[in-house]
Write a protein that holds these residues in place. Structure first.
Motif, short mmCIF file in Angstrom:
data_model
loop_
_atom_site.label_atom_id
_atom_site.label_comp_id
_atom_site.label_asym_id
_atom_site.label_seq_id
_atom_site.Cartn_x
_atom_site.Cartn_y
_atom_site.Cartn_z
N ASP A 183 -80.85 34.54 -47.18
CA ASP A 183 -81.63 33.94 -46.11
C ASP A 183 -83.11 34.33 -46.15
O ASP A 183 -83.85 34.08 -45.20
CB ASP A 183 -81.04 34.28 -44.74
CG ASP A 183 -80.97 35.78 -44.48
OD1 ASP A 183 -81.34 36.56 -45.38
OD2 ASP A 183 -80.52 36.18 -43.39
N THR B 66 -75.74 39.54 -40.43
CA THR B 66 -74.58 39.17 -41.26
C THR B 66 -74.25 40.25 -42.28
O THR B 66 -73.19 40.20 -42.91
CB THR B 66 -74.86 37.87 -42.02
OG1 THR B 66 -75.91 38.09 -42.97
CG2 THR B 66 -75.28 36.75 -41.06
N ARG C 215 -67.12 37.71 -48.07
CA ARG C 215 -67.89 37.33 -46.88
C ARG C 215 -69.39 37.36 -47.18
O ARG C 215 -70.17 37.93 -46.43
CB ARG C 215 -67.54 38.26 -45.71
CG ARG C 215 -66.18 37.97 -45.11
CD ARG C 215 -65.82 38.92 -43.99
NE ARG C 215 -64.61 38.48 -43.31
CZ ARG C 215 -64.57 37.78 -42.18
NH1 ARG C 215 -65.70 37.43 -41.58
NH2 ARG C 215 -63.42 37.43 -41.64
N ASP D 271 -71.12 34.53 -47.53
CA ASP D 271 -71.67 33.23 -47.14
C ASP D 271 -72.65 33.40 -45.99
O ASP D 271 -73.03 34.51 -45.62
CB ASP D 271 -70.55 32.25 -46.78
CG ASP D 271 -69.65 32.77 -45.66
OD1 ASP D 271 -70.01 33.79 -45.02
OD2 ASP D 271 -68.60 32.16 -45.40
N LYS D 272 -73.07 32.30 -45.41
CA LYS D 272 -74.10 32.33 -44.36
C LYS D 272 -73.67 33.14 -43.15
O LYS D 272 -74.50 33.78 -42.50
CB LYS D 272 -74.45 30.90 -43.94
CG LYS D 272 -75.65 30.81 -43.01
CD LYS D 272 -76.08 29.38 -42.79
CE LYS D 272 -77.35 29.33 -41.94
NZ LYS D 272 -77.83 27.93 -41.77
N ASN D 273 -72.39 33.16 -42.84
CA ASN D 273 -71.90 33.90 -41.67
C ASN D 273 -71.72 35.39 -41.95
O ASN D 273 -71.78 36.20 -41.03
CB ASN D 273 -70.58 33.30 -41.18
CG ASN D 273 -70.74 31.89 -40.66
OD1 ASN D 273 -71.74 31.57 -40.02
ND2 ASN D 273 -69.78 31.03 -40.96
N GLY E 226 -71.16 38.59 -39.54
CA GLY E 226 -71.81 38.46 -38.24
C GLY E 226 -70.82 38.47 -37.09
O GLY E 226 -71.20 38.68 -35.94
N ASP E 227 -69.55 38.22 -37.40
CA ASP E 227 -68.49 38.26 -36.38
C ASP E 227 -68.21 39.72 -36.02
O ASP E 227 -67.52 40.43 -36.75
CB ASP E 227 -67.24 37.58 -36.92
CG ASP E 227 -66.09 37.57 -35.92
OD1 ASP E 227 -66.25 38.14 -34.81
OD2 ASP E 227 -65.02 37.01 -36.24
N ASN F 185 -75.63 44.95 -35.03
CA ASN F 185 -74.20 44.71 -35.22
C ASN F 185 -73.53 45.83 -36.01
O ASN F 185 -72.33 46.07 -35.88
CB ASN F 185 -73.97 43.38 -35.95
CG ASN F 185 -74.21 42.18 -35.07
OD1 ASN F 185 -74.34 42.30 -33.85
ND2 ASN F 185 -74.28 41.00 -35.67
#
Length: 313
Positions: free
Chosen positions: A52, A112, A152, A154-156, A159-160, A195
């Motif tokens: 990003d 993320t 994990r 990818d773009k997400n 982040g969860d 996070n």
């Protein structure tokens, strides 16, 4: 259907012969070995990496009137190594162990947690911990920058924050800590930002004896899964770092007192940060008070001093 008696007799003799059963045993052994080999050399689960940097950096560079450092690429003295987790994923770790290192700090990132890595080298990762890790080196700390797991990227990413409270994440982090322990024999500190505070609490549950303190900075104490922060019983001191002007929705400065009160630890110290430069991102972004923009070096120097006091007791 008429079956030739000689054929039937031959088949019976084959079944009862030592040669037949020896052959069958060999086949079973070979099939078993093949299955074990396939399992052993199975390729780790991996998805394509989302970087990003092009999304965030151009806008920040336009607003960067004070010429603040926005990122720090991998330095010559740093290396990248891969850790394999029990769940068949790999985690990249960017490490530097200065010759005079007396302590080590493991970084668990916010957002993320997906690093900017190009051709197996750290590129333009711009969040608080990656862009300021060299200040730790000056304080005699080795640094270990932890990437998101290979499944994990990818773009997400991760982040969860609810996922960060789970067993899969804990297994990944434990694998990372154990590998670092093999490479570095000095006391360790784990630093979770934003996070990454949730990740911090998750690994704190395992009470690794080599981990002597935890750092929580810009902690996402109002996000999903944040209740883990008040459930975990830390057995080592905890340093809480927060900017007085943090207006991020999951870490507002007016909620820090309650967050600290609920933390369970034998010793807690809160380090308040003030000042810096005008924000160049959203309130929860990497270039805002939430991530100590313009105050990185002073913040890390103060944190290192507190950690050293604890470790020298």
């Amino acid at each position: 259907m008429i079956v030739d008696s000689r054929m039937m007799l031959g088949f019976v003799l084959l079944l009862t012969s030592d040669k037949y059963w020896t052959h069958m045993k060999l086949r079973i052994i070979l099939i078993t070995l093949l299955a074990i080999t396939c399992q052993t050399f199975a390729q780790p689960i991996k998805v394509n990496r989302f970087d990003d940097a092009d999304e965030f950096l151009p806008k920040a560079e336009q607003r960067n009137k004070n010429k603040i450092r926005l990122f720090l690429r991998q330095q010559d003295e740093e290396t990248l190594f891969k850790v394999t987790s029990p769940r068949n994923v790999t985690i990249d770790v960017i490490s530097n162990v200065p010759a005079n290192a007396e302590y080590g700090v493991i970084f668990l990132l916010g957002g993320t947690s997906v690093l900017s890595i190009v051709n197996e080298r750290l590129d333009r990762s711009f969040s608080f911990q990656p862009r300021s890790r060299d200040y730790w080196w000056k304080n005699k700390f080795a640094t270990f920058l932890v990437d998101a797991p290979s499944d994990r990227l990818d773009k997400n990413g991760i982040g969860d924050t609810l996922w960060r409270t789970g067993k899969d994440h804990q297994a990944d982090l434990q694998a990372v800590v154990l590998e670092i322990e093999k490479r570095f024999k000095m006391p360790l500190v784990i630093h979770g930002h934003s996070n990454g505070a949730i990740s911090n609490a998750n690994i704190a549950q395992l009470k690794n004896p080599s981990v002597k303190a935890f750092i929580y900075s810009g902690s996402a104490f109002m996000g999903r899964g944040a209740d883990i922060l008040s459930r975990v019983e830390h057995t080592t001191p905890v340093l809480i770092i927060h900017h007085r002007s943090d207006r991020c929705s999951v870490s507002p400065s007016n909620g820090v007192a309650n967050f600290v009160e609920r933390l369970i630890a034998p010793e807690k110290v809160t380090l308040w940060v003030e000042g810096g430069v005008d924000a160049m991102s959203g309130d929860c972004g990497p270039f805002a008070p939430h991530s100590f923009i313009g105050r990185e070096e002073a913040t890390i120097n103060s944190a290192a001093e507190q950690i050293k006091q604890w470790l020298h007791k």
